[in-house]
Write a protein that holds these residues in place. Structure first.
Motif, PDB file in Angstrom:
ATOM      1  N   VAL A 234      14.213   2.917  -4.521  1.00 28.20           N
ATOM      2  CA  VAL A 234      14.471   1.862  -2.881  1.00 28.20           C
ATOM      3  C   VAL A 234      14.433   2.981  -2.541  1.00 28.20           C
ATOM      4  CG1 VAL A 234      15.635   0.523  -2.436  1.00 28.20           C
ATOM      5  CG2 VAL A 234      14.937  -0.101  -4.433  1.00 28.20           C
ATOM      6  N   TYR A 235      14.639   2.075  -1.313  1.00 29.27           N
ATOM      7  CA  TYR A 235      14.106   2.746   0.572  1.00 29.27           C
ATOM      8  C   TYR A 235      15.268   2.033   0.853  1.00 29.27           C
ATOM      9  CZ  TYR A 235       9.201   5.261  -0.585  1.00 29.27           C
ATOM     10  OH  TYR A 235       8.729   6.289  -1.753  1.00 29.27           O
ATOM     11  N   LEU A 236      15.179   0.629   1.128  1.00 25.01           N
ATOM     12  CA  LEU A 236      16.377  -0.109   1.986  1.00 25.01           C
ATOM     13  C   LEU A 236      15.857  -1.173   0.937  1.00 25.01           C
ATOM     14  CD1 LEU A 236      15.024  -1.228   4.559  1.00 25.01           C
ATOM     15  CD2 LEU A 236      14.598   1.127   5.619  1.00 25.01           C
ATOM     16  N   SER A 237      17.379  -1.643   1.255  1.00 23.15           N
ATOM     17  CA  SER A 237      16.766  -3.386   1.102  1.00 23.15           C
ATOM     18  C   SER A 237      16.278  -3.208  -0.375  1.00 23.15           C
ATOM     19  CB  SER A 237      16.597  -4.252   1.647  1.00 23.15           C
ATOM     20  OG  SER A 237      16.741  -5.560   1.387  1.00 23.15           O
ATOM     21  N   HIS A 238      14.809  -4.360  -0.375  1.00 20.46           N
ATOM     22  CA  HIS A 238      14.354  -3.934  -1.826  1.00 20.46           C
ATOM     23  C   HIS A 238      12.963  -3.347  -1.359  1.00 20.46           C
ATOM     24  CE1 HIS A 238      13.624  -7.668   1.634  1.00 20.46           C
ATOM     25  NE2 HIS A 238      12.137  -7.453   1.364  1.00 20.46           N
ATOM     26  N   LEU A 239      12.895  -2.505  -0.150  1.00 19.98           N
ATOM     27  CA  LEU A 239      11.714  -1.504  -0.025  1.00 19.98           C
ATOM     28  C   LEU A 239      11.830  -1.000  -0.334  1.00 19.98           C
ATOM     29  CD1 LEU A 239      11.186  -2.493   4.190  1.00 19.98           C
ATOM     30  CD2 LEU A 239      10.693  -3.844   2.322  1.00 19.98           C
ATOM     31  N   GLY A 240      10.241  -0.711  -1.739  1.00 20.77           N
ATOM     32  CA  GLY A 240      10.784   1.023  -2.006  1.00 20.77           C
ATOM     33  C   GLY A 240       9.167   0.775  -3.115  1.00 20.77           C
ATOM     34  N   ASP A 241       9.482   1.580  -3.915  1.00 23.24           N
ATOM     35  CA  ASP A 241       7.789   1.732  -5.059  1.00 23.24           C
ATOM     36  C   ASP A 241       8.548   0.823  -6.891  1.00 23.24           C
ATOM     37  OD1 ASP A 241       6.729   3.282  -3.342  1.00 23.24           O
ATOM     38  OD2 ASP A 241       8.362   5.226  -4.740  1.00 23.24           O
ATOM     39  N   PHE A 242       7.455  -0.002  -6.904  1.00 18.58           N
ATOM     40  CA  PHE A 242       7.919  -1.165  -7.712  1.00 18.58           C
ATOM     41  C   PHE A 242       6.374  -1.593  -8.576  1.00 18.58           C
ATOM     42  CE2 PHE A 242       6.762  -3.197  -3.743  1.00 18.58           C
ATOM     43  CZ  PHE A 242       5.759  -4.003  -3.809  1.00 18.58           C
ATOM     44  N   THR A 243       6.815  -1.883  -9.998  1.00 14.66           N
ATOM     45  CA  THR A 243       6.389  -2.893 -10.243  1.00 14.66           C
ATOM     46  C   THR A 243       6.830  -4.043 -11.504  1.00 14.66           C
ATOM     47  OG1 THR A 243       6.796  -1.924 -12.545  1.00 14.66           O
ATOM     48  CG2 THR A 243       4.161  -0.936 -10.872  1.00 14.66           C
ATOM     49  N   CYS A 244       5.925  -4.639 -12.264  1.00 15.70           N
ATOM     50  CA  CYS A 244       6.382  -6.256 -12.626  1.00 15.70           C
ATOM     51  C   CYS A 244       5.580  -6.092 -14.119  1.00 15.70           C
ATOM     52  CB  CYS A 244       6.034  -7.423 -11.813  1.00 15.70           C
ATOM     53  SG  CYS A 244       6.221  -8.087 -12.647  1.00 15.70           S
ATOM     54  N   PRO A 245       6.645  -5.502 -15.686  1.00 16.46           N
ATOM     55  CA  PRO A 245       6.710  -5.475 -16.027  1.00 16.46           C
ATOM     56  C   PRO A 245       6.036  -6.666 -16.689  1.00 16.46           C
ATOM     57  CG  PRO A 245       9.338  -5.572 -16.221  1.00 16.46           C
ATOM     58  CD  PRO A 245       8.186  -4.926 -14.174  1.00 16.46           C
ATOM     59  N   SER A 246       6.084  -7.962 -16.862  1.00 16.12           N
ATOM     60  CA  SER A 246       5.620  -8.910 -17.465  1.00 16.12           C
ATOM     61  C   SER A 246       4.256  -9.325 -16.936  1.00 16.12           C
ATOM     62  CB  SER A 246       6.445 -10.452 -16.596  1.00 16.12           C
ATOM     63  OG  SER A 246       5.630 -11.136 -17.521  1.00 16.12           O
ATOM     64  N   CYS A 247       3.899  -9.253 -15.910  1.00 17.00           N
ATOM     65  CA  CYS A 247       2.442  -9.249 -15.436  1.00 17.00           C
ATOM     66  C   CYS A 247       1.585  -8.835 -14.932  1.00 17.00           C
ATOM     67  CB  CYS A 247       1.895 -10.590 -13.899  1.00 17.00           C
ATOM     68  SG  CYS A 247       2.799 -10.126 -12.508  1.00 17.00           S
ATOM     69  N   GLY A 248       1.922  -7.075 -14.281  1.00 16.25           N
ATOM     70  CA  GLY A 248       1.332  -5.889 -13.439  1.00 16.25           C
ATOM     71  C   GLY A 248       1.569  -6.002 -12.655  1.00 16.25           C
ATOM     72  N   PHE A 249       2.080  -6.579 -11.724  1.00 12.96           N
ATOM     73  CA  PHE A 249       1.917  -6.632 -10.208  1.00 12.96           C
ATOM     74  C   PHE A 249       2.431  -5.585 -10.011  1.00 12.96           C
ATOM     75  CE2 PHE A 249       4.854  -7.544  -6.494  1.00 12.96           C
ATOM     76  CZ  PHE A 249       3.649  -7.540  -4.938  1.00 12.96           C
ATOM     77  N   SER A 250       1.899  -5.145  -8.370  1.00 14.44           N
ATOM     78  CA  SER A 250       2.548  -3.646  -8.164  1.00 14.44           C
ATOM     79  C   SER A 250       1.855  -2.792  -6.814  1.00 14.44           C
ATOM     80  CB  SER A 250       1.595  -2.355  -9.262  1.00 14.44           C
ATOM     81  OG  SER A 250       0.659  -2.339  -8.634  1.00 14.44           O
ATOM     82  N   LYS A 251       3.089  -1.977  -6.725  1.00 16.48           N
ATOM     83  CA  LYS A 251       2.457  -1.846  -4.891  1.00 16.48           C
ATOM     84  C   LYS A 251       1.527  -1.771  -4.800  1.00 16.48           C
ATOM     85  CE  LYS A 251       4.288   1.890  -1.991  1.00 16.48           C
ATOM     86  NZ  LYS A 251       5.064   2.872  -1.915  1.00 16.48           N
ATOM     87  N   SER A 252       0.917  -1.924  -3.435  1.00 17.37           N
ATOM     88  CA  SER A 252      -0.195  -1.269  -3.246  1.00 17.37           C
ATOM     89  C   SER A 252      -0.280  -0.478  -2.442  1.00 17.37           C
ATOM     90  CB  SER A 252      -0.852  -2.450  -2.434  1.00 17.37           C
ATOM     91  OG  SER A 252      -1.622  -4.038  -2.704  1.00 17.37           O
ATOM     92  N   GLN A 253      -1.535   0.948  -2.970  1.00 16.10           N
ATOM     93  CA  GLN A 253      -1.941   1.443  -2.074  1.00 16.10           C
ATOM     94  C   GLN A 253      -2.146   1.870  -0.392  1.00 16.10           C
ATOM     95  OE1 GLN A 253      -1.250   4.982  -3.557  1.00 16.10           O
ATOM     96  NE2 GLN A 253      -1.605   5.570  -1.428  1.00 16.10           N
TER      97      GLN A 253
END
Length: 445
Positions: A234-253
């Protein structure tokens, strides 16, 4: 018949602008304020469609900048880049970001009969009115910086705001360019749903990860399925590098590699502002050399990491108006060797009358380093109480000074600041205006 209606529209809009400019002249001549809202309010009573009529005259398009934090710095940097290339730019530089302020800003660049001759208009817009102004403005580019809880007594949760944004943006022309923050899960998901052209910005700097997630976290659940997100960091608050283990949603490039871009001003949050402005400039066809050359010469907007010299001492003003923003300004303070800080908490309409957000701020990090903390503002005792609760009384080295009178508080803070250090002032919005008036003798209203 059609020509008569068109003539009547021009006549009415010309009258609206002429009257508004007269109001602006008198307000400024009498030093009653900056006239950043009232002229627009009067003009819209004469011609309710004035925002649309003015927007249609912007030659190359409108860049709309929305989000909780960073609008002013991002818009000013983008304006500096465009003006460096010789473009004429209209901009609501005073930060008046509701409808009347937008109209006032466009009229500022218009002639006395409502003719507008600018290449671009950069409009920073309050996140709550984005759905209302997108259709009349028809922006060329929409910059979505971030969504945090801001004024609890005015706005709902970030996901409801995002849903309203998505609904309206999806109706805009296909060639509209949307630039969301890839590190913000809510905005990243917004971008992934759109049919318009989407270009993301964000950080790729794991060395900047926080040690742990802050208290002021708004959205750590997947916006697609509701499952808890897995964060690599996490860089600040909820901003960071993330993925969802359930549906596969993840951060775009992101479009730009953040490691190749230097930062404008202090604070990691200003790296986001830099990348947002740079990404928008690239989309507008500005060469990267011009963008890189503009960043080091950029001057801070008033109150946004603005630096002043007062009585031979350095002063840095860091606007702190919500939990996430204040955590980041505290990070700037604690990463310095400066030991005197002035916190000013107001609860006026522009600040938000609910100040309970201060209990989501990680003030412990500011208190545990010791030094002198001077507290002032309309809600001085609320802030003082929050700081006292942040103390470890067993070994506290904090010198807490409570002074309700702001001028006296500033004098005390300056006296406690050694000549070789910087006084950091962390004010809410109206407090920032008051601080600057005391320090510079000039009103910004």
């Amino acid at each position: 018949m059609g020509k008569d209606i068109q003539f009547a529209d021009k006549l009415r809009s010309g009258l609206a602008v002429s009257v508004a400019k007269s109001v602006t002249f008198f307000v400024r001549s009498l030093r009653l304020g900056a006239a950043s809202v009232l002229p627009g309010s009067i003009a819209r009573r004469i011609e309710p469609q004035l925002l649309t009529l003015l927007s249609q005259q912007v030659k190359s398009g409108i860049i709309l900048i929305a989000g909780t934090n960073g609008k002013t710095t991002t818009s000013l940097l983008l304006r500096s880049i465009l003006e460096r290339k010789g473009y004429r730019v209209a901009h609501n530089a005073t930060g008046a970001n509701l409808e009347n302020g937008l109209v006032t800003a466009l009229m500022e660049s218009a002639n006395s009969v409502g003719g507008l001759n600018v290449d671009y208009a950069i409009l920073e817009v309050d996140e709550n009115i984005v759905p209302k102004v997108l259709t009349p403005i028809q922006p060329k580019i929409i910059l979505c910086l971030n969504l945090f809880r801001d004024q609890l007594d005015r706005y709902g949760e970030v996901d409801s705001i995002s849903k309203r944004w998505t609904k309206v943006i999806s109706t805009l022309p296909a060639d509209t360019v949307v630039i969301p923050n890839a590190d913000d899960p809510t905005l990243c998901y917004l971008g992934q749903q759109l049919k318009q052209k989407v270009s993301f910005f964000g950080l790729s700097e794991p060395e900047q990860y926080l040690e742990k997630i802050q208290h002021a976290v708004d959205s750590i659940y997947c916006p697609r399925c509701g499952h808890s997100l897995d964060y690599q960091g996490v860089y600040l608050s909820h901003l960071g590098d993330f993925t969802c283990p359930s549906c596969g949603f993840s951060k775009s490039q992101p479009t730009l590699n953040s490691q190749e871009w230097e930062q404008v001003l202090v604070g990691l949050y200003n790296k986001y502002n830099t990348l947002a402005a740079a990404t928008a400039a690239v989309e507008l066809g500005i060469d990267e050399k011009t963008i890189h050359n503009t960043i080091p010469t950029f001057q801070a907007a008033f109150g946004r990491a603005e630096e002043l010299e007062i009585d031979g001492k350095r002063v840095r003003i860091l606007l702190s108006k919500n939990p996430v923003g204040t955590n980041e300004t505290i990070r700037v303070v604690t990463q310095s060797n400066d030991k005197t800080t002035l916190l000013v908490l107001n609860d006026r309409v522009q600040d938000g009358e609910d100040v309970s957000w201060i209990w989501d701020v990680d003030t412990e990090k500011l208190v545990e380093r010791g030094g002198t903390l001077v507290v002032s503002g309309d809600r001085v005792y609320d802030m003082a109480l929050r700081l006292r609760y942040s103390e470890n009384t067993a070994d506290s080295k904090l010198n807490l000074i409570i002074q309700q009178d702001l001028k006296q508080a500033i004098d005390i803070a300056l006296k406690n600041t050694p000549d070789d250090e910087t006084l950091h002032i962390l004010p809410t919005y109206t407090a920032m205006l008051d601080v600057r008036e005391i320090l510079t003798g000039k009103k910004i209203r």
